[in-house]
Design a protein around this motif. Structure first.
Motif, short mmCIF file in Angstrom:
data_model
loop_
_atom_site.label_atom_id
_atom_site.label_comp_id
_atom_site.label_asym_id
_atom_site.label_seq_id
_atom_site.Cartn_x
_atom_site.Cartn_y
_atom_site.Cartn_z
N LYS A 212 12.34 -72.73 -15.75
CA LYS A 212 13.71 -72.96 -14.81
C LYS A 212 14.35 -73.99 -15.38
CE LYS A 212 12.92 -70.08 -10.95
NZ LYS A 212 13.20 -70.34 -9.13
N LEU A 213 13.70 -75.16 -15.96
CA LEU A 213 14.52 -76.12 -16.45
C LEU A 213 14.54 -76.62 -17.86
CD1 LEU A 213 13.46 -79.09 -13.58
CD2 LEU A 213 15.68 -77.45 -13.79
N PHE A 214 13.40 -75.81 -18.59
CA PHE A 214 13.11 -75.93 -20.11
C PHE A 214 13.38 -74.60 -20.58
CE2 PHE A 214 11.28 -79.71 -18.13
CZ PHE A 214 11.84 -80.82 -18.89
N ASP A 215 13.57 -73.62 -20.03
CA ASP A 215 13.59 -72.31 -20.59
C ASP A 215 12.46 -71.80 -21.34
OD1 ASP A 215 15.24 -69.99 -20.43
OD2 ASP A 215 16.36 -70.66 -22.63
N GLU A 216 11.32 -72.39 -21.11
CA GLU A 216 10.27 -71.89 -21.81
C GLU A 216 9.50 -70.47 -21.17
OE1 GLU A 216 7.27 -74.85 -22.39
OE2 GLU A 216 8.47 -76.17 -23.70
N ARG A 217 9.11 -69.69 -22.14
CA ARG A 217 8.58 -68.38 -21.50
C ARG A 217 7.04 -68.56 -22.07
NH1 ARG A 217 12.13 -69.08 -19.00
NH2 ARG A 217 14.15 -67.98 -18.85
N ARG A 218 6.36 -68.72 -21.16
CA ARG A 218 4.64 -68.72 -21.46
C ARG A 218 4.08 -68.27 -20.08
NH1 ARG A 218 2.35 -72.92 -19.76
NH2 ARG A 218 3.30 -75.06 -19.29
N ALA A 219 2.75 -67.80 -20.49
CA ALA A 219 2.02 -67.34 -19.23
C ALA A 219 1.67 -68.63 -18.54
CB ALA A 219 0.84 -66.61 -20.08
N LEU A 220 1.63 -68.70 -17.29
CA LEU A 220 1.24 -69.75 -16.45
C LEU A 220 -0.12 -69.43 -15.80
CD1 LEU A 220 4.13 -70.23 -14.05
CD2 LEU A 220 3.40 -71.86 -15.80
N LEU A 221 -0.94 -70.37 -15.66
CA LEU A 221 -2.15 -70.21 -14.88
C LEU A 221 -1.89 -69.82 -13.57
CD1 LEU A 221 -4.38 -73.51 -16.28
CD2 LEU A 221 -4.32 -70.87 -16.88
N SER A 222 -2.82 -69.06 -12.79
CA SER A 222 -2.44 -68.98 -11.36
C SER A 222 -3.36 -70.24 -10.83
CB SER A 222 -3.54 -67.62 -11.11
OG SER A 222 -4.86 -67.91 -11.09
N ARG A 223 -3.18 -70.17 -9.38
CA ARG A 223 -3.60 -71.32 -8.57
C ARG A 223 -5.01 -71.51 -8.78
NH1 ARG A 223 0.82 -69.72 -5.91
NH2 ARG A 223 2.13 -71.33 -4.64
N ALA A 224 -5.89 -70.12 -8.79
CA ALA A 224 -7.22 -70.04 -8.85
C ALA A 224 -7.53 -70.72 -10.11
CB ALA A 224 -7.63 -68.78 -8.41
N GLU A 225 -7.02 -70.26 -11.15
CA GLU A 225 -7.41 -70.76 -12.47
C GLU A 225 -7.24 -71.97 -12.79
OE1 GLU A 225 -6.12 -66.48 -15.21
OE2 GLU A 225 -4.72 -68.04 -14.77
N VAL A 226 -6.19 -72.74 -12.05
CA VAL A 226 -6.01 -74.16 -11.98
C VAL A 226 -7.29 -74.76 -11.55
CG1 VAL A 226 -4.82 -76.25 -11.00
CG2 VAL A 226 -3.66 -74.27 -12.07
N VAL A 227 -7.61 -74.22 -10.24
CA VAL A 227 -9.02 -74.69 -9.60
C VAL A 227 -10.11 -74.57 -10.50
CG1 VAL A 227 -10.40 -74.57 -7.68
CG2 VAL A 227 -8.03 -74.21 -7.36
N GLU A 228 -10.24 -73.48 -11.16
CA GLU A 228 -11.50 -73.30 -12.08
C GLU A 228 -11.55 -74.25 -13.34
OE1 GLU A 228 -10.73 -69.13 -13.09
OE2 GLU A 228 -11.43 -68.54 -11.01
N GLN A 229 -10.29 -74.75 -13.72
CA GLN A 229 -10.27 -75.70 -14.81
C GLN A 229 -10.56 -77.05 -14.34
OE1 GLN A 229 -7.50 -75.45 -17.95
NE2 GLN A 229 -7.19 -73.30 -17.86
#
Length: 327
Positions: free
Chosen positions: A243-260
């Motif tokens: 929304k602020l940098f107009d970047e289009r890329r896949a985000l991690l899910s919350r669970a994937e953040v926890v796993e990392q």
């Protein structure tokens, strides 16, 4: 756009924006400019710990310094550049008694020439940006002329980037917590500074809790800084890059953040740390989702126990329903 002119940053917050929080925040947003907690020059020069430690994945990263000794600030700025920081920021906004007794923080607004000397010394010592975080005024010195005189004096010393906390600071009679809430917000002061100093990068801080508010401020200013909301609700950062940098890329899910975060916690434990040093920053990760309260309770009740391992994160995830795991 340089790191110093970031459209979005997380404010430096004592006891909150440590290296563990910043590591998690970077998994959520790649473009957010992250700040350390305020570190005093005395701690860096004379302290026994490594107050400049960070993980390479935290970039872009700014060090916020507290101090008013010109030589010490220049020395610490040079150390910061050598360690790989992307920016050095001078704290001219903290109102606490301890900070005032050390002659730094918000009380420095009354000494713009000293702040200018500090900025010049740091700029002479480093090639990375030297920036200032300040208030709109202090005590009865809260006129717009007071603020313009301060900004003009410091800018003449070479500071091109100011973040303005849009409240004045009461140096007597209010606690630091009250100084975050009681003085009225005045965003127009920051807008006016940008109007009168169009060549400077001006950002605003104070009371911002949504990306929509950031977008509104960015109609007038170069940057926005979010504090407590980015800590208590870290998933706010998931909207920043798109929304602020107009970047289009896949985000991690919350669970994937926890796993990392699990191997990160394991490495911290291997170095003698405890899981709750890290998990305390993760309590708000599932705020507003089904099972979010169970997630917080499991971590709060177990991560501090002797012998606890990184498994506590996997067990906390198991408390969550499927809809929370894919969010």
């Amino acid at each position: 756009m340089t790191y110093a002119a970031s459209r979005f940053s997380v404010a430096p917050m004592l006891d909150w924006t440590d290296r563990h929080y910043r590591y998690m925040a970077r998994l959520i947003s790649k473009r957010t400019l992250l700040y350390t907690e305020m570190v005093t020059t005395g701690a860096i020069i004379h302290g026994k710990g490594d107050y400049l430690q960070f993980n390479e994945q935290e970039h872009p990263l700014a060090l916020q310094l507290g101090g008013s000794n010109v030589q010490d600030l220049a020395h610490c700025a040079k150390l910061a550049q050598e360690r790989g920081y992307d920016e050095v920021n001078l704290n001219v906004g903290c109102p606490s008694d301890r900070v005032q007794n050390g002659r730094f923080g918000a009380c420095l607004m009354a000494e713009p020439k000293l702040v200018a000397d500090c900025v010049k010394a740091m700029r002479d010592a480093v090639d990375i940006p030297v920036t200032v975080k300040t208030r709109i005024g202090i005590d009865e010195q809260d006129s717009y002329q007071f603020l313009t005189d301060f900004v003009g004096t410091v800018a003449a010393a070479g500071c091109n980037d100011f973040t303005i906390h849009a409240r004045k600071a009461w140096l007597q009679g209010l606690s630091p917590k009250q100084n975050r809430e009681i003085p009225e917000l005045n965003y127009q002061r920051a807008y006016d500074i940008k109007r009168d100093f169009p060549q400077l990068d001006i950002g605003v801080n104070g009371g911002i809790t949504t990306i929509e508010q950031c977008l509104a401020h960015l109609q007038h200013l170069d940057g926005t800084m979010v504090g407590r909301e980015a800590y208590s609700n870290p998933w706010l950062l998931a909207q920043v890059d798109s929304k602020l940098f107009d970047e289009r890329r896949a985000l991690l899910s919350r669970a994937e953040v926890v796993e990392q975060m699990i191997p990160y916690v394991e490495a911290h434990i291997a170095q003698g740390g405890r899981p709750n040093h890290i998990t305390r920053h993760m309590l708000g990760l599932f705020n507003g989702l089904p099972g979010g309260r169970r997630w917080r309770r499991h971590l709060a009740e177990n991560a501090h126990k002797p012998g606890c391992t990184a498994q506590v994160l996997a067990d906390a995830l198991a408390c969550l329903p499927e809809e929370a795991l894919i969010a």
